[in-house]
Structure formats: structure tokens, C-alpha cells
Scaffold this motif. Structure first.
Motif: not given
Length: 636
Positions: A483-510
Motif C-alpha cells: 500500500p502507498l502508506r508503506e512507501r510514503r517516500e514515493d508519494i512526491p514522485l507519483l504526485a509530480v508524475h500525475f501532475l505532468e501527465g494529466a490530460r486536462r491541464k488548463p491553459a496558462g502557466a504550469a
């Protein structure tokens, strides 16, 4: 009326000796002046009796016809007719031909009548014809015999030349003749077949081996009902016992209107039938491959949609490194893998990583969500069915095992498979064989199985809900998805990965994650694991305002660890926060048509409890009323 003439008025000895019947008639009185012996014999009267009668007496009721005839003789000098019927002395009518001519005589008009018996003339004609044949004798009969011999020889040549088999049967079903083509097709000689029962020799069984009774034979029916019978897709049996597929026509034979047998013309269509079956098989295979490709494409599209941004296993924790080592170890083999772990931990992603790294990577990974299949459709979903196997089976359907042949089958939520189907699944795992529903044909497949579950299968085995032999068959290589709670050190990497790969980014600044956002993410216990993290990031993108990501999480304890260094965020005042929250709620209310709770409501869109949203709306002075999407929302 003038006095009756004396006998000296008769017309000499030639009149008396003539072989044909002659009458001499006085045209003025219509009396018969004389009759020769032939006339007396024909009419049945004595000479004196005839001389006492008129010509009208001999033809009662025919006076107009007699007058017309005599007038024609007077005008033309001679005339003949078959329109008159004389009456014999005994009263029966006589069919005669009359020929009349005027006789010159001083002082009287005389008519000489010649009477010919038509029946006697016909008999004479027949006798003359017979005499002619007798006179021509043996030469004529030899000519006729040669004629029929020539016809028979030509018929034999024709029978030998045609490529179709031909044989005849009499009304008892006995073979009367056989041509060489029939001998070659059936393997019997003409001598062996002639005089024997045809049906018993070559037509005794149906193609499936069932007995073919005589009374059902269309060949025999031809000389019973007199109709032509054309039959396709039947077999005649070769002398060796091999079936010969034929098309044949049985035509009745008649002699003077009486049915005496039938002639059968047949053709060996074995090669044609084999070619047709091969064509049908090829077309079926084409349809099968087309359907399989269509299904594979549909499954791949489904997997692409389901995978979203999951292009790889993200993380640097020891748990992820251990998992990757296990993937590297098991991928090159065909060993069955059982992936366990909570929902949302990425079990399907692990299965895909194993498949992609294996030799089966070029073939599709077919996913089956066992929890989503209705109990009554499990067998059809796994093994497929044939048309008509059950109500609603309108066409053949390929099952998931067949679709995954030479590839990988991923059984997600394998613990949900009904107990009664587990034995069939075990058979496929052990033998690689199965049957479609409604079909007796056994099919073989080469499939690698990767199973996943969030259940405790050992407990299910102890409770009798899961077969023990199936469990051990699946649990060849167990892999745990932590489970994710047992590998918390991966949460920032996963969050950035999802943020960069999201399909519905609004236009404008990143958009950026602030350090505070990361602390909150790491502090949250993530009961929904990686899937919940992805949803939170996507929701944060939707709620973002002025380039700032909005992380909306239930209240959590203080951060467990400092967040890794990320891009710094601008300071946000309380007024700014309230304005951003207000804008997010208004946007969600507008999108939901003013609906706060329930499916599609603003609370669901924002990922909040309806009571939480109601409290925030009250605090911000927002009052909504239900309306259609696109209408203005009333705001307090």
C-alpha cells in the motif's frame, strides 16, 4: 309414276358379274331398277325386294342428302360421297362410300350407283399392307433389325463416353445396366451389379452411418410416384466401404404408360464438397481472425483508456525496488503469478510490466475483471459460446482464454470467480484445454495466467469459498503490491508524475506542487492508495485557480516527515484562499446545474462530503438553486 320396267332394261351380264355392289336407279321415280348379287349381299335384300323399293327407302330420314347427291351427279356427270348411310335388311346402318354416274338409256334417266363397304375396304387395306410386308419378306426385317442394332450401338457409345455415372433399375430395384463411369466411381463391375438390388449395394446408409431404408430412397420413389427426383449431398458407398458424395437425378421409365423402373444419372462431387468445406473453413478462420483482431483492438483500447498515465511503475522506495526485482525474475518464465494487495495499489500495472518484459509481450494482455461479470455469464466470458447455445446467443463468441492464446490473461479480482466454475478454470490451467458453451469440440490454448486479488485467498480456502488446488495452481509466484502508506517516500514522485501527465491541464502557466501540498499528501493515510492519489491530483487541477493547484483532502494529522524540496509557491492570503474556494464551488455548482449532493452533484465533483460542502457554502455566503446546466446560479 311410270310402269315398272321389264328385266330387259337391266344392264347386261357385266352388271350382274361385277364384284362391287351396284344399283341401277331411275332418277324420275327414284325406284331401284336393278341390283347385282354383290349389292343384294351387302344390303341383305333379295333382288326382287330391292326392285320393289326406292332409293329413299334404303336411306330413311336422309331424303335431303340423297337429293343433294343425285343433283351433284346430274350436274357433274359423276360424284361420290360418304355422307349417306344405308340401312341393312336387319336394320343396322352400313358405313358406305357411294359413287354415282349417269347411264345413257333411251326414254329414261338412269343412275348407276357403286356401293363400297368402308369396313371391308379397311380390312383389305390392312391385308394389302401385310401382304406388302410379307412380299418384302426377310430383307425388310433385316433392315429394321440393323436399324435397332445401330441405335443400340450408338446408345452404348454414348453411355461409355459420358463422365457421369449412369445405371438403370427395374420396378423391383434390380440393376439392369451400368455404364463404365458408374463402375469406376463405385468400384463394382457391371457384371457384379446387374440383377442385384442397387440400394442394398451402394445406397444402404446415410452419411452419418444411420440406416437408409428402401422405402425412403428417392431412386425407388421415381418408379413409384412417377416423378423426377433430384438429390444433392448424399453418399453412394464404394465397394471398399468409403463414402462417395454424389448429386444424382432419378428419372422414371415408362412402357406404354406403365412405370417399369428408373434411370439414375449421378456425379461424384467429393472433391467439390471438400473444396467447398475448405473454403468455408477458410472463411470461418478469416471471420475468426477478424473477430479476434476486433476484440483485441477493443481490449487494447480499453486497456489504454484504463491505464491512463500509468506508463511504468513509479517509485524509488525499497518496496518498489524489491517488486521490480521480482518482475525481472518471473517475466522471462511462463510461471503463473498471483499479485496480492489492497485496491488501488497498481496490481494491474505490475501484471502489465511482467507481460511487457516477457516473450509474450508482442501478444495482447487480456484483462478480465472477475468482479464485474454476472455469475451466469462467467463461463461464456472465459470460454466463449457458439450460436444458439442459449437464449441471446445470436452468433459465435470468442472467450477470453481463446483471445489470449499465446499471450497473457490477467484475472483481476480472481477471488470473485464462482466456486462451480473454478474446476473448469483449473482444467485450463493444468491441460490448456476447454470447450465453448454449446460445442463438443475441445480447443487448446497456450496462455500465461497472472491473477490478482485484494482478498485473503487462504482464508477463502479455509472457509470453502475457494478451491485449494486452484489456489496453489495460481500461487506459483506470489508478488505483494504494498500500500502507498508503506512507501510514503514515493508519494512526491507519483504526485509530480500525475501532475505532468494529466490530460486536462488548463491553459496558462504550469501548475506546481507547493511544499505544503507535499506535506499534506505525505501525511494522508491513503486508504485508496495510488488510485486515490491520482484522483486527488486530477481534482486539484480542476479546482486550480491562478496557476495554483488546490489539494483537497480530509483533515489529517500533522505531517509525518518534511517534504522533499520542490518548486516554491507564492504566499496565499486568507482572502485569496476564500476567493479561490468560492470560485471552485461556483464552478462545480454551475457544472452540476445547481445540484449539491448525489450523483453528478457539486460535492461529488469536488470530492467533498455533501455536509462539508454545505458548511463551506454557508460560510462563503453561497446559495444555489437547481437549474439546467448553463443557467446562472443564484449566489448570495
Amino acid at each position: 309414276m311410270p310402269a315398272r320396267p321389264s328385266p330387259d332394261l337391266a344392264i347386261g351380264p357385266a352388271f350382274a358379274a361385277a364384284p362391287e355392289a351396284l344399283l341401277c336407279v331411275d332418277l324420275d321415280s327414284a325406284r331401284i331398277r336393278d341390283a347385282n348379287p354383290a349389292a343384294c349381299a351387302l344390303l341383305g335384300f333379295a333382288r326382287a325386294a330391292l326392285q320393289a323399293r326406292t332409293v329413299f327407302d334404303l336411306h330413311p330420314g336422309q331424303t335431303p342428302a340423297v337429293i343433294v347427291f343425285t343433283q351433284a351427279v346430274l350436274e357433274k356427270g359423276s360424284y361420290w360421297t360418304r355422307a349417306l348411310t344405308a340401312q341393312h335388311a336387319d336394320g343396322h346402318p352400313l358405313a358406305l362410300e357411294y359413287a354415282g354416274a349417269l347411264l345413257p338409256h333411251a326414254g329414261a334417266r338412269l343412275l348407276l350407283l357403286s356401293l363400297s363397304d368402308l369396313e371391308a375396304r379397311h380390312r383389305r387395306d390392312l391385308d394389302a399392307e401385310a401382304e406388302r410386308f410379307m412380299r418384302e419378306g426377310l430383307a425388310e426385317w433385316q433392315r429394321v433389325d440393323r436399324f435397332f442394332e445401330d441405335i443400340e450401338r450408338e446408345n452404348r457409345l454414348i453411355l461409355r463416353a459420358v463422365g457421369e455415372g449412369i445405371y438403370g433399375v427395374n420396378a423391383e430395384g434390380k440393376t439392369t445396366f451400368v455404364n463404365p463411369a458408374a463402375e469406376q466411381i463405385l468400384g463394382w463391375t457391371a457384371e457384379e451389379m446387374i440383377g442385384r438390388d442397387m440400394h442394398t449395394m451402394v445406397h444402404h446408409h446415410h452419411p452419418d452411418g444411420a440406416h437408409y431404408p428402401h422405402e425412403a430412397c428417392p431412386i425407388y420413389a421415381a418408379f413409384r410416384d412417377g416423378a423426377v427426383h433430384h438429390v444433392e449431398n448424399e453418399v453412394f458407398w464404394h465397394r471398399s466401404g468409403k463414402p462417395v458424395w454424389v448429386e444424382y437425378t432419378s428419372t422414371p421409365l415408362r412402357d406404354r404408360g406403365v412405370l417399369i423402373g428408373a434411370v439414375v444419372v449421378f456425379r461424384d462431387v467429393t472433391q467439390k464438397r471438400e473444396a467447398t468445406e475448405q473454403l468455408h473453413a477458410a472463411l470461418a478462420e478469416v471471420d475468426h481472425l477478424r473477430e479476434r483482431l476486433e476484440l483485441e483492438n477493443a481490449y487494447l483500447q480499453e486497456e489504454i483508456r484504463a491505464e491512463g498515465s500509468h506508463r511504468g511503475i513509479i517509485g524509488r522506495s525499497e518496496a518498489i525496488q524489491k517488486l521490480l526485482r521480482q518482475v525481472d525474475l518471473v517475466a522471462p518464465t511462463d510461471a503463473t503469478v498471483l499479485i496480492t494487495g489492497e485496491s488501488g495499489t497498481g496490481k494491474e500495472l505490475i501484471a502489465r510490466a511482467i507481460h511487457d518484459a516477457s516473450e509474450r509481450g508482442e501478444r495482447p494482455l487480456i484483462r478480465v475483471n472477475c468482479a464485474a461479470i454476472p455469475r451466469e455469464l462467467f463461463e461464456s466470458e472465459f470460454f466463449g459460446h457458439v450460436r444458439g447455445a442459449f437464449t441471446g446467443a445470436l452468433r459465435d463468441r470468442i472467450g477470453r482464454f481463446e483471445l489470449a492464446d499465446r499471450g497473457t490473461l490477467f484475472l483481476d479480482e480472481v477471488g470473485e470467480i464462482p466456486l462451480e466454475l473454478q474446476s473448469k478454470l483449473l482444467r485450463v490451467l493444468q491441460e490448456g484445454q476447454f470447450e465453448r458453451i454449446g460445442e463438443e469440440r475441445t480447443r487448446s490454448v497456450d496462455v500465461r495466467i497472472i491473477a490478482a486479488t485484494n482478498r485473503d485467498l487462504k482464508a477463502a480456502v479455509r472457509a470453502g469459498r475457494f478451491r485449494e488446488d486452484l489456489f496453489y495452481r495460481l500461487d506459483v509466484m506470489p508478488i505483494e503490491s504494498v500500500p502507498l502508506r508503506e512507501r510514503r517516500e514515493d508519494i512526491p514522485l507519483l504526485a509530480v508524475h500525475f501532475l505532468e501527465g494529466a490530460r486536462r491541464k488548463p491553459a496558462g502557466a504550469a501548475l506546481q506542487l507547493s511544499e505544503g501540498d507535499v506535506r499534506r499528501l505525505m501525511a494522508y493515510p491513503w486508504p485508496g492508495n495510488v488510485r486515490e492519489l491520482q484522483n486527488v491530483i486530477e481534482r486539484g487541477i480542476i479546482l486550480a485557480r491562478n496557476g495554483r493547484l488546490h489539494i483537497d483532502l480530509p483533515d489529517t494529522a500533522a505531517p509525518l516527515a518534511p517534504a522533499p524540496a520542490l518548486r516554491s509557491a507564492e504566499l496565499e492570503t486568507e482572502s485569496d484562499r476564500r476567493a479561490r474556494t468560492r470560485a471552485s464551488i461556483l464552478a462545480a455548482l454551475e457544472a452540476s446545474g445547481g445540484k449539491v449532493s448525489g450523483a453528478g452533484g457539486a460535492a461529488e465533483r469536488l470530492g467533498l462530503r455533501p455536509t462539508t460542502l454545505a458548511s463551506r457554502m454557508k460560510a462563503l455566503g453561497i446559495e444555489a438553486r437547481a437549474g439546467r446546466r448553463g443557467q446562472a446560479v443564484e449566489v448570495g
